[in-house]
Design an enzyme around this catalytic site. Structure first.
Site, short mmCIF file in Angstrom:
data_model
loop_
_atom_site.label_atom_id
_atom_site.label_comp_id
_atom_site.label_asym_id
_atom_site.label_seq_id
_atom_site.Cartn_x
_atom_site.Cartn_y
_atom_site.Cartn_z
N LYS A 1 66.56 99.12 133.50
CA LYS A 1 65.47 98.73 132.59
C LYS A 1 64.12 99.27 133.06
CE LYS A 1 65.83 94.24 132.78
NZ LYS A 1 67.01 94.06 133.64
N ARG B 1 64.32 85.89 129.12
CA ARG B 1 65.53 85.83 129.94
C ARG B 1 66.37 84.60 129.62
NH1 ARG B 1 64.21 89.04 134.40
NH2 ARG B 1 65.79 89.22 136.01
N ARG C 1 71.14 100.80 145.90
CA ARG C 1 69.70 101.04 145.76
C ARG C 1 68.94 100.36 146.91
NH1 ARG C 1 67.35 98.45 140.37
NH2 ARG C 1 67.52 96.54 141.59
N ARG D 1 63.38 94.88 148.40
CA ARG D 1 63.26 93.62 147.65
C ARG D 1 64.01 92.51 148.35
NH1 ARG D 1 64.08 94.11 141.22
NH2 ARG D 1 64.83 92.00 141.59
N ARG E 1 72.33 86.56 140.74
CA ARG E 1 71.54 87.10 139.63
C ARG E 1 72.44 87.56 138.50
NH1 ARG E 1 68.54 91.09 143.27
NH2 ARG E 1 68.09 92.31 141.42
P1 ADP Z 1 66.40 92.02 138.09
O1 ADP Z 1 66.60 93.38 138.71
O2 ADP Z 1 67.28 90.99 138.72
O3 ADP Z 1 66.50 92.07 136.60
P2 ADP Z 1 63.52 91.26 137.99
O4 ADP Z 1 62.58 92.07 138.78
O5 ADP Z 1 63.46 91.40 136.50
O6 ADP Z 1 64.96 91.59 138.55
O7 ADP Z 1 63.35 89.71 138.36
C1 ADP Z 1 63.45 89.26 139.69
C2 ADP Z 1 63.45 87.74 139.71
O8 ADP Z 1 62.24 87.23 139.11
C3 ADP Z 1 64.57 87.07 138.89
O9 ADP Z 1 65.77 86.97 139.62
C4 ADP Z 1 63.94 85.70 138.60
O10 ADP Z 1 64.00 84.84 139.71
C5 ADP Z 1 62.48 86.05 138.38
N1 ADP Z 1 62.16 86.31 136.94
C6 ADP Z 1 61.75 87.49 136.40
N2 ADP Z 1 61.55 87.37 135.08
C7 ADP Z 1 61.86 86.09 134.76
C8 ADP Z 1 61.87 85.34 133.55
N3 ADP Z 1 61.54 85.91 132.38
N4 ADP Z 1 62.26 84.05 133.61
C9 ADP Z 1 62.59 83.47 134.77
N5 ADP Z 1 62.61 84.10 135.94
C10 ADP Z 1 62.24 85.40 135.96
#
Ligand code: ADP
Length: 193
Positions: free
Chosen positions: A13, A88, A127, A135, A146
């Site tokens: 994404k 989400r 990665r 991260r 996740r």
């Molecule tokens: P991923 O690669 O897992 O999609 P992101 O960078 O999008 O990672 O998100 C990392 C973390 O941030 C998630 O695992 C969650 O804890 C939190 N997070 C991000 N966006 C949201 C959201 N819209 N609602 C709730 N938690 C979120």
């Protein structure tokens, strides 16, 4: 142009969002990046989010909705935005529907990058190894969590938009360029679901 990019962790994404940002002159609103910035800065939201993110859970909906409501009101979103990582949960999607309606804004596309879940774990952990585990949540246990959270809470978001007939599904297997071309095609074509 206002877009939502959906897809599991590791689907690509972020990479695709960056390309769409350059192509359309819009801003990328990645809630994951916003939260990591808040954690690094030690803001109240960041302090609350850190432990939740480290274990791979979701930050509460009300916190996320407030962040997005404020963010999409800023002047730099005038030409549009691409949401990456939000909504989400179905509650977040419904809140976003209301928010956009109140502000008289429409979405131009909701694109789901579809990837076989079997390969995602390896992709993310691979990665992490390349980047030296930059991260904090790219550990084996957190990645598994996740992906579980995605299946349980975020997959229904695609159904939410599918029911409304506005979802475009794109095969996420292939090179960055191949997936990008499919996304571009989908934005010019009708809906899939
Ligand atoms: P991923 O690669 O897992 O999609 P992101 O960078 O999008 O990672 O998100 C990392 C973390 O941030 C998630 O695992 C969650 O804890 C939190 N997070 C991000 N966006 C949201 C959201 N819209 N609602 C709730 N938690 C979120």
């Amino acid at each position: 142009m206002r877009l939502i990019l959906l897809g599991p962790p590791g689907a690509g994404k972020g990479t695709q969002a960056q390309r769409l940002v350059e192509k359309h002159g819009i801003v990328q609103l990645s809630t994951g990046d916003m939260l990591r910035t808040a954690v690094a800065a030690g803001t109240p939201v960041g302090q609350r989010a850190k432990a939740i993110m480290d274990r791979g859970d979701l930050v509460p909906d009300d916190v996320m909705i407030e962040i997005i409501a404020e963010r999409i009101g800023r002047p730099d979103t005038a030409r549009g935005f691409i949401l990456d990582g939000f909504p989400r949960t179905v509650d977040q999607a419904e809140a976003l529907d209301r928010l956009l309606e109140e502000r008289g804004l429409a979405l131009d596309g909701i694109v789901e990058i579809v990837v076989d879940h079997g390969i995602l774990r390896d992709r993310i952990l691979g990665r992490a190894k390349e980047t030296g585990g930059a991260r904090a949540d790219d550990t084996e246990a957190t990645v598994t969590k996740r992906l579980d959270v995605y299946r349980a809470q975020t997959a229904p978001v695609a159904d939410h938009y599918g029911r409304a007939g506005v979802l475009k599904q794109v095969d996420g297997m292939g090179t960055v360029e191949e997936v990008a071309a499919r996304i571009d095609d989908s934005l010019h074509a009708g809906t899939d679901a």
